[in-house]
Design a protein around this motif. Structure first.
Motif, mmCIF file in Angstrom:
data_model
loop_
_atom_site.group_PDB
_atom_site.id
_atom_site.type_symbol
_atom_site.label_atom_id
_atom_site.label_comp_id
_atom_site.label_asym_id
_atom_site.label_seq_id
_atom_site.Cartn_x
_atom_site.Cartn_y
_atom_site.Cartn_z
ATOM 1 N N LEU A 109 0.682 -1.159 0.018
ATOM 2 C CA LEU A 109 0.058 0.401 -0.169
ATOM 3 C C LEU A 109 0.562 0.988 -0.071
ATOM 4 C CD1 LEU A 109 -3.039 -1.042 2.573
ATOM 5 C CD2 LEU A 109 -3.012 -0.420 -0.329
ATOM 6 N N SER B 261 0.016 4.007 -1.888
ATOM 7 C CA SER B 261 -0.639 4.439 -1.663
ATOM 8 C C SER B 261 -0.917 5.576 -0.827
ATOM 9 C CB SER B 261 -1.639 4.867 -2.827
ATOM 10 O OG SER B 261 -2.776 3.416 -2.142
ATOM 11 N N SER C 192 -14.281 -0.274 4.160
ATOM 12 C CA SER C 192 -14.417 0.633 2.787
ATOM 13 C C SER C 192 -15.571 0.873 1.940
ATOM 14 C CB SER C 192 -12.913 0.709 1.241
ATOM 15 O OG SER C 192 -13.284 0.761 1.231
ATOM 16 N N HIS D 104 -11.414 -4.751 -2.525
ATOM 17 C CA HIS D 104 -11.137 -4.590 -1.197
ATOM 18 C C HIS D 104 -11.114 -5.448 -0.528
ATOM 19 C CE1 HIS D 104 -9.030 -0.947 -1.445
ATOM 20 N NE2 HIS D 104 -9.953 -0.002 -1.805
ATOM 21 N N GLU E 265 -18.216 6.540 2.212
ATOM 22 C CA GLU E 265 -16.674 6.962 2.555
ATOM 23 C C GLU E 265 -17.199 7.581 0.829
ATOM 24 O OE1 GLU E 265 -14.545 3.599 2.216
ATOM 25 O OE2 GLU E 265 -13.031 4.586 2.481
ATOM 26 N N HIS E 266 -17.603 7.284 -0.286
ATOM 27 C CA HIS E 266 -16.845 7.371 -1.387
ATOM 28 C C HIS E 266 -18.630 7.529 -2.333
ATOM 29 C CE1 HIS E 266 -13.853 4.789 -1.003
ATOM 30 N NE2 HIS E 266 -12.620 6.165 -1.335
ATOM 31 N N GLU F 189 -13.407 6.357 -8.749
ATOM 32 C CA GLU F 189 -12.767 6.097 -7.290
ATOM 33 C C GLU F 189 -11.510 6.004 -7.607
ATOM 34 O OE1 GLU F 189 -14.628 3.759 -4.319
ATOM 35 O OE2 GLU F 189 -12.184 3.684 -4.089
ATOM 36 N N ASP G 219 -8.202 7.172 -4.968
ATOM 37 C CA ASP G 219 -7.766 6.636 -4.438
ATOM 38 C C ASP G 219 -6.242 6.682 -4.743
ATOM 39 O OD1 ASP G 219 -9.996 4.811 -3.293
ATOM 40 O OD2 ASP G 219 -9.503 3.028 -4.671
ATOM 41 N N TYR G 220 -6.005 6.735 -5.830
ATOM 42 C CA TYR G 220 -4.159 6.964 -5.995
ATOM 43 C C TYR G 220 -3.544 8.434 -6.622
ATOM 44 C CZ TYR G 220 -4.464 1.343 -6.300
ATOM 45 O OH TYR G 220 -4.574 0.292 -6.319
ATOM 46 N N HIS H 254 -7.048 9.098 0.224
ATOM 47 C CA HIS H 254 -8.295 8.743 0.217
ATOM 48 C C HIS H 254 -8.333 7.818 1.348
ATOM 49 C CE1 HIS H 254 -4.033 5.189 -0.359
ATOM 50 N NE2 HIS H 254 -4.834 5.293 0.808
ATOM 51 N N LEU I 217 -10.590 8.125 4.644
ATOM 52 C CA LEU I 217 -12.039 8.732 4.124
ATOM 53 C C LEU I 217 -12.743 8.397 5.693
ATOM 54 C CD1 LEU I 217 -12.119 8.884 0.787
ATOM 55 C CD2 LEU I 217 -11.487 11.086 1.847
HETATM 56 N N1 HSO Z 1 -9.645 3.075 -1.672
HETATM 57 C C1 HSO Z 1 -8.988 2.601 -0.743
HETATM 58 C C2 HSO Z 1 -8.257 3.557 -0.200
HETATM 59 C C3 HSO Z 1 -6.540 2.415 -1.615
HETATM 60 N N2 HSO Z 1 -7.423 1.824 -2.742
HETATM 61 C C4 HSO Z 1 -5.880 2.633 -1.476
HETATM 62 C C5 HSO Z 1 -6.772 1.153 -3.155
HETATM 63 N N3 HSO Z 1 -5.805 1.464 -2.233
HETATM 64 C C6 HSO Z 1 -10.012 3.376 0.916
HETATM 65 O O1 HSO Z 1 -10.863 5.127 0.662
#
Ligand code: HSO
Ligand code: ZN
Length: 427
Positions: free
Chosen positions: A134, A136, A234, A259, A323-324, A353, A357-358, A364, A366
């Motif tokens: 991770l 990101s 998420s 996820h 969240e999104h 989204e 996320d990236y 991201h 949230l």
């Molecule tokens: N959607 C996840 C963040 C994430 N997605 C990291 C991919 N890598 C929570 O906002």
């Protein structure tokens, strides 16, 4: 995926659909409490033991230093390095724009009030690791911390089976100028940052997502440190009208679903045919996913709602507080003022989204589980405190004095009153 008609839903059914299954797992809580107490009592010794028990590694050192990180970072593939560089640049640009100084305000002649921000001096960032990579999340947390000016940034991430970290996280550390990654995962990482050990510095606020152990630990240490926000699985809510592209909508729902099995992917649409086409697309696209089994389970636990119009869709979305939120419609502009509760919003058919996320620049990290009703996502603000200042001139004291004296008298607090009177008399 179950399909509901919004008009048929009772108030209690809507409530049920909006409630997330947050398991109150007593066993997890007991285990986490024990880990926290052990880390508190034994410090590093406990951390080494948990690395052996949970991560199955014999650590010699609890952290990787700058030289080791540099060596690991040098093995990163060129395309990944370039992608991290681009994402970092955008995240940095957006979070830098959030650093604003406020004006001084003269509330009465001679009475001047203002706020100045100061960085939280010591922050702890938890970056999930191990099998999942991770980088990101590292960028999303460390970039605003650095921009805010946090002096000490403690980064914890679980060790890989070789007792190291992966090249992506190591490269992020080098790029961000983070000198150390502590090889600590789970509840023990949260405990170490909350209470400090011989090696791990104690921090004032802990940030970052994690599994149930990590999030339970974060809630448990709250009487000692601040945390970014309560975290749950998420989720995404997609609002789609007849201008949506079902294949795109399906791809967004699946991006969320992969996820975890407990992720929620909710579709709210004004069009029965968009719902039908999207469900068909999900079946097609699922087959190509490496995390097919996880995504399939999450989709099975999710649902779609048919609504009469976009206003009804927005009503449901605000109640759900996702969240999104993705507005898969060409008519997104008119909906923006109606959005009350959401962590991060993605507008139109070309804004998935994944970009947030990236790499687009937004954070991201949230609020999940309906907390978007009251919480914001992580931003530069989350690493800052605002301190208020005030200064009175003689004119200011004369102007405001009587007001304070009268209020102090009314509250029976005569020392408060005298702090004014004694000064006015001297003037
Ligand atoms: N959607 C996840 C963040 C994430 N997605 C990291 C991919 N890598 C929570 O906002
Ligand atoms: Zn994601």
């Amino acid at each position: 995926m179950k399909i509901y008609n919004y008009n048929d839903l009772s108030k209690s059914k809507i409530e049920e659909l909006c409630s997330r299954q947050i398991e109150d797992d007593k066993l997890v809580a007991e285990r986490v409490a024990e880990i926290i107490n052990t880390v508190k009592a034994q410090g590093d010794k406990a951390i080494f033991k948990y690395a052996k028990d949970f991560d199955k590694v014999d650590l010699h050192n609890l952290f990787l230093g700058a030289e080791e990180l540099k060596a690991i970072a040098s093995t990163i593939p060129a395309d990944a390095k370039k992608a991290i560089d681009t994402a970092y640049k955008n995240i940095k640009t957006f979070h830098q724009s959030q650093l604003k100084t406020e004006d001084k305000v003269e509330t009465m002649p001679g009475v001047i009030c203002w706020r100045e921000h100061r960085a939280i001096e010591k922050v702890g960032l938890y970056i999930p690791g191990g099998t999942a990579v991770l980088p990101s999340t590292f960028l999303m947390l460390a970039t605003p911390a650095i921009i805010a000016g946090c002096k000490e940034i403690v980064v914890c991430s679980p060790p890989q089976s070789d007792g190291k970290t992966n090249c992506y996280l190591a490269y992020c550390a080098v790029l961000l100028g983070v000198q150390k990654i502590y090889l600590i995962g789970g509840a023990q990482a949260v405990a170490a940052m909350a209470f400090g050990t011989e090696t791990v510095p104690q921090v004032y606020k802990i940030f970052g997502p994690g599994n149930r152990y990590v999030t339970t630990a974060k809630t448990m240490v709250q009487n000692k440190v601040a945390i970014d926000m309560p975290a749950g699985p998420s989720e995404v809510l997609v609002i789609a009208d007849e201008t949506a592209v079902p294949a795109f909508v399906a791809s967004d729902l699946l991006a969320q679903a992969e996820h975890g099995v407990d992720s929620q992917a909710v579709l709210v649409s004004t069009s029965q045919s968009v719902i039908n086409e999207t469900l068909k697309e999900i079946e097609i696209q699922l087959n190509d996913l490496s995390r097919k089994d996880i995504a399939k389970k999450a989709i099975e636990n999710s649902y779609a709602i048919l609504v009469d119009n976009l206003n009804a869709a927005m009503d449901f979305s605000n109640e759900y507080a996702p969240e999104h939120l993705i507005l898969a419609t060409e008519n997104f502009e008119q909906l923006i003022p109606q959005i009350y509760n959401a962590g991060s919003v993605f507008l139109g058919n070309l804004t998935p989204e994944s970009v947030g996320d990236y790499a687009s620049g937004t954070n991201h990290t949230l609020p999940t589980s309906g907390f978007a009703k009251a919480y914001s996502g992580v931003s530069t603000d989350a690493f800052l405190k605002k301190i208020t200042f005030q200064h009175l001139s003689a004119t200011g004291l004369k102007n405001i004095g009587e007001t304070v004296e009268v209020l102090a008298e009314a509250e029976g607090l005569h020392a408060h009153k005298n702090a004014i009177t004694i000064r006015l008399k001297k003037m």
